[in-house]
Design an enzyme around this catalytic site. Structure first.
Site, short mmCIF file in Angstrom:
data_model
loop_
_atom_site.label_atom_id
_atom_site.label_comp_id
_atom_site.label_asym_id
_atom_site.label_seq_id
_atom_site.Cartn_x
_atom_site.Cartn_y
_atom_site.Cartn_z
N PRO A 176 0.82 -1.21 0.00
CA PRO A 176 0.00 0.00 0.00
C PRO A 176 0.86 1.27 0.00
CG PRO A 176 -0.12 -1.10 2.15
CD PRO A 176 0.73 -1.94 1.27
N GLU A 217 3.19 -7.34 9.41
CA GLU A 217 3.35 -5.88 9.30
C GLU A 217 4.25 -5.51 8.13
OE1 GLU A 217 0.69 -6.08 11.37
OE2 GLU A 217 2.20 -6.99 12.65
N ARG A 257 -6.06 -10.85 -18.92
CA ARG A 257 -7.19 -10.62 -19.84
C ARG A 257 -6.81 -9.75 -21.03
NH1 ARG A 257 -9.70 -6.04 -19.38
NH2 ARG A 257 -11.76 -6.70 -20.05
N ASP A 263 -10.34 -3.13 -27.83
CA ASP A 263 -9.34 -2.22 -28.34
C ASP A 263 -9.92 -0.87 -28.75
OD1 ASP A 263 -6.92 -4.52 -29.60
OD2 ASP A 263 -6.80 -3.09 -27.97
C1 9WO Z 1 0.46 -1.52 8.25
C2 9WO Z 1 0.20 -1.51 9.60
C3 9WO Z 1 0.09 -0.48 10.52
C4 9WO Z 1 -0.18 -0.78 11.82
C5 9WO Z 1 -0.32 -2.07 12.23
C6 9WO Z 1 -0.21 -3.10 11.29
C7 9WO Z 1 0.06 -2.78 9.99
N1 9WO Z 1 0.19 -3.57 8.94
C8 9WO Z 1 0.47 -2.83 7.91
C9 9WO Z 1 0.72 -3.27 6.56
O1 9WO Z 1 0.92 -2.46 5.67
N2 9WO Z 1 0.78 -4.59 6.35
C10 9WO Z 1 1.02 -5.06 5.03
C11 9WO Z 1 0.14 -6.23 4.70
C12 9WO Z 1 2.46 -5.45 4.82
C13 9WO Z 1 2.68 -5.80 3.37
C14 9WO Z 1 1.64 -6.81 2.87
N3 9WO Z 1 0.35 -6.41 3.30
C15 9WO Z 1 -0.46 -5.68 2.47
C16 9WO Z 1 -0.33 -5.41 1.13
N4 9WO Z 1 -1.57 -5.09 2.89
N5 9WO Z 1 -2.11 -4.40 1.87
C17 9WO Z 1 -1.39 -4.59 0.80
C18 9WO Z 1 -1.70 -3.97 -0.46
C19 9WO Z 1 -0.97 -4.23 -1.58
C20 9WO Z 1 -1.29 -3.58 -2.77
N6 9WO Z 1 -2.30 -2.70 -2.83
C21 9WO Z 1 -3.03 -2.43 -1.73
C22 9WO Z 1 -2.76 -3.06 -0.53
#
Ligand code: 9WO
Length: 257
Positions: free
Chosen positions: A93, A120, A158, A173
């Site tokens: 993210p 995390e 796709r 397209d």
């Molecule tokens: C942030 C955070 C803050 C406080 C307590 C726990 C926390 N976890 C996280 C966090 O960012 N965790 C991620 C989980 C670590 C990397 C993989 N994870 C993830 C990827 N969550 N969301 C995505 C993601 C990937 C692509 N687009 C949107 C969301």
């Protein structure tokens, strides 16, 4: 054939794209292939520990560097057999959200390695050592990168030749919202009159007229109207025809009344 390797603690999740729909058919037809690598399989100790507490303290756990490194190296070696030098994509993210242009660019690559984090996050040294690009699918946090990786893979697959039926891909397209910059028009299918709780719910008559020029105009106008109502900021980047600018004025007028 496009080759996608995924580093994930939850390879079963990828059954969702491997076992259903157009992505499954394209796998069967060898348009692409999928190989998952579980960092846990690269841990020697009996507990198969893939996570540990964060240096500096705080809640939660961090994915350890070495199991991820071993899994990424295994994926690289597999791709090297096919003379592919893949980019490594980390789903996070903490990146600029993906756009249609990014999907098209990534789908042109012969091979990619997707790195999915859990907990995390992953040890930053793995990012420094291996990651070429971080990709987000939107500004929200998931439980891990897997669903995001599947979103990216589905969107890329796709676009590959022969994946959508020929009619649809030809239409894609010239008509896709991504190409013309407008949202899609509404769709209808049989029956012509649908009984909804005793009320007659009908299809717009122009769609039953057989007049293909009129149908195309109606669809274009509906696409324009939807875009103006739902995503007006998308219109700023477009060059509209005189006809479309006229429609847009009508749409704005009818909105006021
Ligand atoms: C942030 C955070 C803050 C406080 C307590 C726990 C926390 N976890 C996280 C966090 O960012 N965790 C991620 C989980 C670590 C990397 C993989 N994870 C993830 C990827 N969550 N969301 C995505 C993601 C990937 C692509 N687009 C949107 C969301």
């Amino acid at each position: 054939m496009k080759r996608y390797d995924v580093v994930t603690l939850f390879p079963e999740m990828f059954d969702a794209i491997a076992d259903s729909g157009v992505t499954r058919r394209a796998l069967d037809e060898k348009v692409w292939e999928l190989k998952c690598w579980n960092p846990r399989d690269f841990v020697r100790n009996v507990h198969k520990t893939v996570d540990d507490r964060p240096f500096g303290g705080g809640p939660g756990m961090v994915m350890k560097a070495e199991p991820l490194h071993q899994a990424i190296e295994a994926a690289r070696q597999r791709q090297q057999q096919f003379e592919v030098v893949p980019q490594v994509i980390y789903l996070s993210p903490q990146a600029r959200p993906l756009k249609d242009a990014d999907v098209r660019r990534l789908s042109a690559e012969e091979g990619l390695i997707f790195l999915c984090g859990r907990y995390e996050g992953i040890d930053e040294r793995v990012v420094q050592a291996h990651v070429d690009e971080e990709v987000s699918i939107g500004d929200y946090v998931l439980s891990g990168g897997e669903l995001a990786a599947m979103v990216v893979i589905d969107a890329m697959v796709r676009l590959l030749p022969g994946v959508l039926n020929d009619g649809a891909s030809a239409v894609e397209d010239s008509y896709s919202p991504a190409r013309h910059g407008l949202l899609d028009h509404p769709h209808y299918t049989r029956p012509e009159v649908w009984d909804l709780a005793g009320e007659r719910s009908v299809v717009p008559p122009v769609l039953l007229s057989g007049n293909h020029a009129e149908i195309a105009k109606w669809r274009r106008r509906m696409a324009l109207e939807r875009t103006w109502r739902r995503r007006p900021e998308l219109l700023a980047g477009l060059t509209l025809s005189k006809q479309e600018l006229r429609w847009l004025e009508e749409i704005k007028q009818s909105h006021q009344s």
